[in-house]
Write an enzyme that holds these catalytic residues in place. Structure first.
Site, PDB file in Angstrom:
ATOM      1  N   HIS A  56       0.803  -1.230   0.000  1.00  0.00           N
ATOM      2  CA  HIS A  56       0.000   0.000   0.000  1.00  0.00           C
ATOM      3  C   HIS A  56       0.834   1.276   0.000  1.00  0.00           C
ATOM      4  O   HIS A  56       0.318   2.348  -0.304  1.00  0.00           O
ATOM      5  CB  HIS A  56      -0.958   0.015   1.195  1.00  0.00           C
TER       6      HIS A  56
ATOM      7  N   HIS B  20       5.636   9.322  13.069  1.00  0.00           N
ATOM      8  CA  HIS B  20       4.762   8.284  13.627  1.00  0.00           C
ATOM      9  C   HIS B  20       5.631   7.109  14.029  1.00  0.00           C
ATOM     10  O   HIS B  20       6.753   6.951  13.539  1.00  0.00           O
ATOM     11  CB  HIS B  20       3.653   7.878  12.654  1.00  0.00           C
TER      12      HIS B  20
END
Length: 283
Positions: free
Chosen positions: A110, A172
């Site tokens: 992805h 993140h």
């Protein structure tokens, strides 16, 4: 006619149920800019979440044939990869002393698929040359080396109307990627179960990293300019300041250097999930 357009974006922006209003709107604006630009070639700097590259993990690789895995609600199908151009690029990079790998075939996840669909509509809508940048399995390249690679790629394609894409998150942290790569091949179901268990253990043990937005701001300031001075400092204590996921910005750095123009931030949402969309275009 404009010769270059650069878009850097987080992936998973348009995942069903994702509550990312400003960034979701920004990816729509970027899609409109891409449609208007109508590139003859898309050079896509992307990473992998330990799916496509396992037993061997190159620092950089040019992919000559690619399919989309369809993981995390992503697209499936085959990319329209101009293999001859890819081979020529590899030869040029080797001649300029880059130890670039050649991936003759890869099922890309992805990190490529979502952003390709978001910007182009489908993985085979335009000729796409994928360039893999290792961001998930340390040690990875420095930000300066990623920029040097991108600059040479931009020079190689100087005579073409190219869309440069960088896909990855800003600050993140991914607990599932803290453990070293083992090379083990898992089914997608096994993989998702393992990641869920690791994340739950991290929450239970209180080892989720609390990140602040200063790393994001420093990185965005760097790619919104033309100086390279920031490239050495941005990678210092990267995991502590930006989380292990911040290494995905190596893809943005390469795309920024390939486009050779300062970028403009369209949207930035700091929620420790690394979501932003930036864009630049030049004559």
């Amino acid at each position: 006619m404009k010769k270059r357009l650069t878009v850097c974006a987080s992936h998973l922006i348009t995942l069903p149920g994702a509550p990312h209003g400003p960034v979701r709107e920004a990816i729509g604006a970027a899609r409109e800019a891409v449609d208007e630009f109508d590139p003859e070639l898309v050079v896509f700097f992307g990473t992998d979440h330990r799916r496509a590259f396992r037993s061997v993990v190159p620092t950089f690789a040019v992919v000559l044939e690619a399919t989309a895995r369809g993981d995390v609600a992503g697209p499936t199908g085959s990319y329209d990869v101009p293999a001859d151009l890819g081979r020529a690029l590899v030869a040029d990079l080797v001649a300029h002393e880059f130890d670039i790998a050649t991936a003759y075939s890869a099922a890309l996840d992805h990190a490529f698929g979502h952003t390709t669909r978001d910007l182009l509509g489908a993985v085979d809508a335009k000729p796409v040359l994928p360039i893999f940048v290792n961001c998930a399995s340390p040690p990875h390249a420095t930000f300066r080396r990623a920029a040097a690679l991108g600059r040479r790629v931009g020079e190689f394609f100087a005579d073409k109307r190219v869309l440069y894409v960088g896909s990855g998150g800003l600050a993140h942290d991914l607990p599932g990627f803290r453990e070293p790569e083992t090379g083990a091949v898992l089914t997608e179901e096994e993989r998702q179960t393992w990641i869920k268990d690791v994340n739950e253990r991290a929450r239970r043990e209180g080892t989720i990293r609390e990140l602040v937005r200063t790393w994001d701001e420093a990185f965005l300031a760097g790619i919104c300019g033309t100086s390279w001075e920031w490239l050495d400092e941005i990678g210092t204590d990267l995991v502590e300041r930006g989380g292990n996921g911040a290494a995905e910005c190596l893809t943005w750095t390469a795309a920024w250097a390939a486009g050779a123009q300062p970028l403009r931030t369209l949207a930035h949402e700091f929620d420790a999930s690394g979501r932003a969309v930036v864009i630049t275009e030049s004559a």
